[in-house]
Design a protein around this motif. Sequence first.
Motif, PDB file in Angstrom:
ATOM      1  N   THR A  26       0.854  -1.260   0.184  1.00  0.00           N
ATOM      2  CA  THR A  26       0.024  -0.048  -0.023  1.00  0.00           C
ATOM      3  C   THR A  26       0.805   0.938  -0.049  1.00  0.00           C
ATOM      4  N   VAL A  27       0.596   2.195  -0.982  1.00  0.00           N
ATOM      5  CA  VAL A  27       1.298   3.431  -1.071  1.00  0.00           C
ATOM      6  C   VAL A  27       0.376   4.623  -0.598  1.00  0.00           C
ATOM      7  N   THR A  28       0.675   5.527   0.157  1.00  0.00           N
ATOM      8  CA  THR A  28      -0.101   6.576   0.840  1.00  0.00           C
ATOM      9  C   THR A  28       0.829   7.901   0.892  1.00  0.00           C
ATOM     10  N   ASP A  29       0.322   8.894   0.795  1.00  0.00           N
ATOM     11  CA  ASP A  29       1.257  10.187   0.994  1.00  0.00           C
ATOM     12  C   ASP A  29       1.403  10.496   2.284  1.00  0.00           C
ATOM     13  N   LEU A  30       1.978  11.546   2.698  1.00  0.00           N
ATOM     14  CA  LEU A  30       2.228  11.837   4.103  1.00  0.00           C
ATOM     15  C   LEU A  30       1.062  12.362   4.833  1.00  0.00           C
ATOM     16  N   ASP A  31      -0.251  12.619   4.151  1.00  0.00           N
ATOM     17  CA  ASP A  31      -1.249  13.200   5.076  1.00  0.00           C
ATOM     18  C   ASP A  31      -2.111  11.804   4.922  1.00  0.00           C
ATOM     19  N   GLY A  32      -1.712  10.507   4.611  1.00  0.00           N
ATOM     20  CA  GLY A  32      -2.601   9.235   4.775  1.00  0.00           C
ATOM     21  C   GLY A  32      -3.273   9.076   3.675  1.00  0.00           C
ATOM     22  N   ARG A  33      -3.419   9.795   2.461  1.00  0.00           N
ATOM     23  CA  ARG A  33      -4.273   9.653   1.349  1.00  0.00           C
ATOM     24  C   ARG A  33      -3.564   8.375   0.685  1.00  0.00           C
ATOM     25  N   GLN A  34      -4.389   7.276   0.170  1.00  0.00           N
ATOM     26  CA  GLN A  34      -3.844   6.267  -0.639  1.00  0.00           C
ATOM     27  C   GLN A  34      -3.872   6.530  -2.033  1.00  0.00           C
ATOM     28  N   HIS A  35      -2.658   6.357  -2.543  1.00  0.00           N
ATOM     29  CA  HIS A  35      -2.398   6.476  -3.990  1.00  0.00           C
ATOM     30  C   HIS A  35      -2.194   5.290  -4.630  1.00  0.00           C
ATOM     31  N   GLY A  36      -2.105   3.986  -4.091  1.00  0.00           N
ATOM     32  CA  GLY A  36      -2.082   2.660  -4.920  1.00  0.00           C
ATOM     33  C   GLY A  36      -1.884   1.572  -4.059  1.00  0.00           C
ATOM     34  N   ARG A  37      -2.420   0.552  -4.176  1.00  0.00           N
ATOM     35  CA  ARG A  37      -2.419  -0.770  -3.587  1.00  0.00           C
ATOM     36  C   ARG A  37      -2.170  -1.860  -4.528  1.00  0.00           C
ATOM     37  N   THR A  38      -1.517  -2.898  -4.213  1.00  0.00           N
ATOM     38  CA  THR A  38      -1.378  -4.164  -5.138  1.00  0.00           C
ATOM     39  C   THR A  38      -0.732  -5.221  -4.397  1.00  0.00           C
ATOM     40  N   GLY A  39      -0.954  -6.364  -5.041  1.00  0.00           N
ATOM     41  CA  GLY A  39      -0.401  -7.708  -4.302  1.00  0.00           C
ATOM     42  C   GLY A  39       0.878  -8.085  -5.067  1.00  0.00           C
ATOM     43  N   THR A  40       1.815  -8.608  -4.403  1.00  0.00           N
ATOM     44  CA  THR A  40       2.961  -9.176  -4.947  1.00  0.00           C
ATOM     45  C   THR A  40       2.662 -10.455  -5.874  1.00  0.00           C
ATOM     46  N   LEU A  57       4.811   6.822   1.618  1.00  0.00           N
ATOM     47  CA  LEU A  57       4.930   5.932   2.537  1.00  0.00           C
ATOM     48  C   LEU A  57       4.441   4.645   1.887  1.00  0.00           C
ATOM     49  N   VAL A  58       5.272   3.723   1.907  1.00  0.00           N
ATOM     50  CA  VAL A  58       5.080   2.457   1.355  1.00  0.00           C
ATOM     51  C   VAL A  58       5.086   1.210   2.609  1.00  0.00           C
ATOM     52  N   VAL A  59       4.103   0.491   2.644  1.00  0.00           N
ATOM     53  CA  VAL A  59       3.459  -0.415   3.614  1.00  0.00           C
ATOM     54  C   VAL A  59       3.238  -1.876   3.240  1.00  0.00           C
ATOM     55  N   VAL A  60       4.094  -2.770   3.704  1.00  0.00           N
ATOM     56  CA  VAL A  60       3.969  -3.983   3.092  1.00  0.00           C
ATOM     57  C   VAL A  60       3.583  -5.019   4.003  1.00  0.00           C
ATOM     58  N   ALA A  61       2.405  -5.767   3.843  1.00  0.00           N
ATOM     59  CA  ALA A  61       1.883  -6.600   5.108  1.00  0.00           C
ATOM     60  C   ALA A  61       1.605  -8.084   4.539  1.00  0.00           C
ATOM     61  N   VAL A  62       1.980  -8.800   5.423  1.00  0.00           N
ATOM     62  CA  VAL A  62       1.772 -10.335   5.034  1.00  0.00           C
ATOM     63  C   VAL A  62       1.289 -11.024   6.227  1.00  0.00           C
ATOM     64  N   ASP A  63       0.256 -11.877   6.177  1.00  0.00           N
ATOM     65  CA  ASP A  63      -0.267 -12.507   7.423  1.00  0.00           C
ATOM     66  C   ASP A  63       0.766 -13.059   8.170  1.00  0.00           C
ATOM     67  N   GLY A  64       0.538 -12.873   9.486  1.00  0.00           N
ATOM     68  CA  GLY A  64       1.568 -13.529  10.360  1.00  0.00           C
ATOM     69  C   GLY A  64       3.083 -12.895  10.815  1.00  0.00           C
ATOM     70  N   THR A  65       2.969 -11.759  10.020  1.00  0.00           N
ATOM     71  CA  THR A  65       4.375 -11.009  10.111  1.00  0.00           C
ATOM     72  C   THR A  65       4.096  -9.476  10.772  1.00  0.00           C
ATOM     73  N   PRO A  66       4.699  -8.893  11.285  1.00  0.00           N
ATOM     74  CA  PRO A  66       4.504  -7.247  11.371  1.00  0.00           C
ATOM     75  C   PRO A  66       4.731  -6.435  10.104  1.00  0.00           C
ATOM     76  N   PRO A  67       3.831  -5.725   9.967  1.00  0.00           N
ATOM     77  CA  PRO A  67       3.954  -4.978   8.730  1.00  0.00           C
ATOM     78  C   PRO A  67       5.302  -4.033   8.751  1.00  0.00           C
ATOM     79  N   GLN A  68       5.708  -3.874   7.289  1.00  0.00           N
ATOM     80  CA  GLN A  68       6.967  -3.038   7.162  1.00  0.00           C
ATOM     81  C   GLN A  68       6.642  -1.805   6.363  1.00  0.00           C
ATOM     82  N   ALA A  69       7.308  -0.825   7.097  1.00  0.00           N
ATOM     83  CA  ALA A  69       6.868   0.573   6.479  1.00  0.00           C
ATOM     84  C   ALA A  69       8.117   1.478   6.156  1.00  0.00           C
TER      85      ALA A  69
END
Length: 265
Positions: A26-40, A57-69
């Motif tokens: 998930t990709v957002t700007d610094l105000d929290g607005r989402q500009h893109g989302r995809t799956g690997t 801000l690029v956030v990567v999330a996978v079930d079972g692990t803490p998200p990476q930002a």
Amino acid sequence: MTSGTPGISGTVRWRDGAGTAGAAVTVTDLDGRQHGRTGTDPDGGYVVGLPTGGTYLVVVAVDGTPPQAALVGVSATPVRHDVTLAGGATLNGTLVDAAGRPVPRAALALIDPRGDVVATGGPDPQGRFRLVAPGAGPYTLTVTAPGHRPVARTVTPAPDGTPIGVTLPARSGLAGTARSADGTAVAGARITVADDAGHTVASTVSGPDGRYALDDLPDGEHALTAAGHPPVVSVVQVARGTTTPVEVRFPDPRGGVPARNGGPR
């Protein structure tokens, strides 16, 4: 996204280098607005196109692990941002049958303690498999394969990737032919196997040629009941990993010499 437009692309990998399929980016700007989302993709790759350059801000999330930002600066052209997840482990192993031969066709799944399936896959022609898990485990590994009884066992992926061995037991079962007292095949006979408590374990109906088969039976002694003619009940022994032949003989409803039942033929 083309080479002349803003965007972010990269690869999400586990710490052992394996690509992470199905991660949410998930990709957002610094105000929290989402500009893109995809799956690997299956190799862990992703691409997110953006309207303009800037800091995102690029956030990567996978079930079972803490998200990476992470904050990523984007110019008028695409930039690359690779992510290595802190968790993750690889379970390597080999599937063989009871005789030690590789099993090339099977469905494998890893289930976490919450009951969620976190990884699936299958073996190669040599029976070798590789499953990438979101964490160190432990997990429940389930294996189903044609001609074999299913397997479920607790596994913990080794940090150094040491493979495990999984042996798939052959199905235990009964097979034979239902016949009348004079040897004629009996079609449509109901064949039922029950345990010591009288609970039905399996049931089937003989075919036009009188043949029947019951697969995936527990090993040991069972009661076999055949109905369709005057019913017969016999005790049968199901041998581990084999199909035991048992011919069913219905007695002559008019009386006469009792028919034999239950023995391997």
